[in-house]
Scaffold this motif. Sequence first.
Motif, mmCIF file in Angstrom:
data_model
loop_
_atom_site.group_PDB
_atom_site.id
_atom_site.type_symbol
_atom_site.label_atom_id
_atom_site.label_comp_id
_atom_site.label_asym_id
_atom_site.label_seq_id
_atom_site.Cartn_x
_atom_site.Cartn_y
_atom_site.Cartn_z
ATOM 1 N N PHE A 232 18.095 -25.005 11.006
ATOM 2 C CA PHE A 232 19.336 -24.996 10.245
ATOM 3 C C PHE A 232 20.040 -23.586 10.371
ATOM 4 O O PHE A 232 20.407 -23.118 9.457
ATOM 5 N N SER A 233 19.818 -22.966 11.717
ATOM 6 C CA SER A 233 20.035 -21.457 11.838
ATOM 7 C C SER A 233 21.024 -21.521 12.974
ATOM 8 O O SER A 233 21.371 -20.145 13.406
ATOM 9 N N GLY A 234 21.626 -22.462 13.700
ATOM 10 C CA GLY A 234 22.520 -22.421 14.859
ATOM 11 C C GLY A 234 21.522 -21.899 16.260
ATOM 12 O O GLY A 234 21.837 -21.097 16.844
ATOM 13 N N ASP A 235 20.245 -22.347 16.006
ATOM 14 C CA ASP A 235 19.494 -22.073 17.470
ATOM 15 C C ASP A 235 18.968 -20.737 17.487
ATOM 16 O O ASP A 235 18.577 -20.188 18.537
ATOM 17 N N GLU A 236 18.561 -20.177 16.268
ATOM 18 C CA GLU A 236 17.881 -18.667 16.252
ATOM 19 C C GLU A 236 16.567 -19.101 16.415
ATOM 20 O O GLU A 236 15.843 -19.974 15.871
ATOM 21 N N VAL A 237 16.015 -18.123 17.401
ATOM 22 C CA VAL A 237 14.437 -17.873 17.596
ATOM 23 C C VAL A 237 14.109 -16.957 17.356
ATOM 24 O O VAL A 237 14.617 -15.718 17.813
#
Length: 340
Positions: A232-237
Amino acid sequence: MTKYVILGSGVIGLYTAYLLLEQGFSSKDIRIVAKHVPGDLSHDYASPYAGATVNFVKSTDPDIKSYYKYTYQKLGEIRKKFGASSCGVDLTTNTESWIEMPKKEQLEFFKSYNNNWRELKAEEMPKGAKFGLSYQTFVINSPLFIRKLFDFVTSEGIKVDKREVKHISEIFDSNTEIVFNCSGLGASKLGGVEDSKCHPTRAQVTVIRAPHLEGVRLHWNESANYMIKRPFSGDEVILGGFYQPKNYNRDVNGYETKDILKRVTECFPILKEGQSIKDLDILREVSAFRPGREGGVRIEKESISGKTVVHNYGAEGTGFVQGLGMARHAIQLAIRSSKL
C-alpha cells in the motif's frame, strides 16, 4: 492523573497501549508521554523507512522465540480488525536464504506456527546459499501501521503528553502505579535509567519504485541483503542494507548506496531484461538508527522512587515484528495478568 504511564510512542510503546486496551484497561487510566509521535521525522525516532517483515527466527532464546510467534499471531488479528490497507499489514511471500544451515531446533520452531512453507531449490537461491525457505508471512508498511496504532489508541481515549523527559521521575505523580519505559535509544540518557548498554545500530537503505517486483527476499551472508516490497505504498521497494552497531554517523554515504545496489541486484532478480542499475527508479536514499542494546532487549521490572517501572527496549531492528510479544511480557511483569 493516570495509573499507567507509557514513556515513548514508538512501536513498542504503542503495542503496549494497544494490548492494555485489548485486555480491558480503561483508557482514562493510561497516558503516553513522548518527545516524538508518528509523523515526526528524527534519527532518534522510529524510522519511516523501516522495512518490516516477520521472518525466520534465528535466536534460540525461548523468550525471543515466543515474542516472534505471538507477534505473528496477533498481526493476523490486527489485520483482520482494521483491514489490510488501513493498517498497512499484508500477507506476502518471503524467500529467505543463508550461507549456513539453520539449526534443526530453529527450523522446527518456525515450522510449528508457520504452515505455509517449502524448502528452496538450489537454482532459486543466490550464489553461495546453502539453504533457503519460501513461506507466507506478514509485511508491514511501517509508517502507515504506526500511525494507525496511534490513531486507534488516542481515539479510544488515551491521552498523549508530547514533551521531552530528562528524568524518569518527571512522569511520576501521586496516582502513578506503573511506568512502561519504552524509550528506545533514549534509555541511554534518561535520568534514573542511563543504560550504558544502549547504542544505535546504523542502517542505510535505498528506496526504489518497482511495480514489477513482488514479495520479500532476504539473503544472509557476510552482509544483510534484502528486498522488501512495501504494501500500500505505490510500489515502493526497500533495498538494503547495513547493520552497523555503535555507528553514530547520520549521513547518507554514496559509496554505501552503490554497495547496496550492487549486492541486491546480484542476489535477487530486481532488474528487468536489458536493464542496468542506472535504470532503477530511485526515490530516496536514507540512513537511520535502530535502537540497539548489548545483550539484546531489556524487559525488566524495578522500583524507582517508590514507583514500579517496567523497562522494555533494545529491540534494534525487530520492534515491529517481535514487539507485541515484548509488550505482552512487560505487561505480565507489571500486572501479573493471566489474560495475555
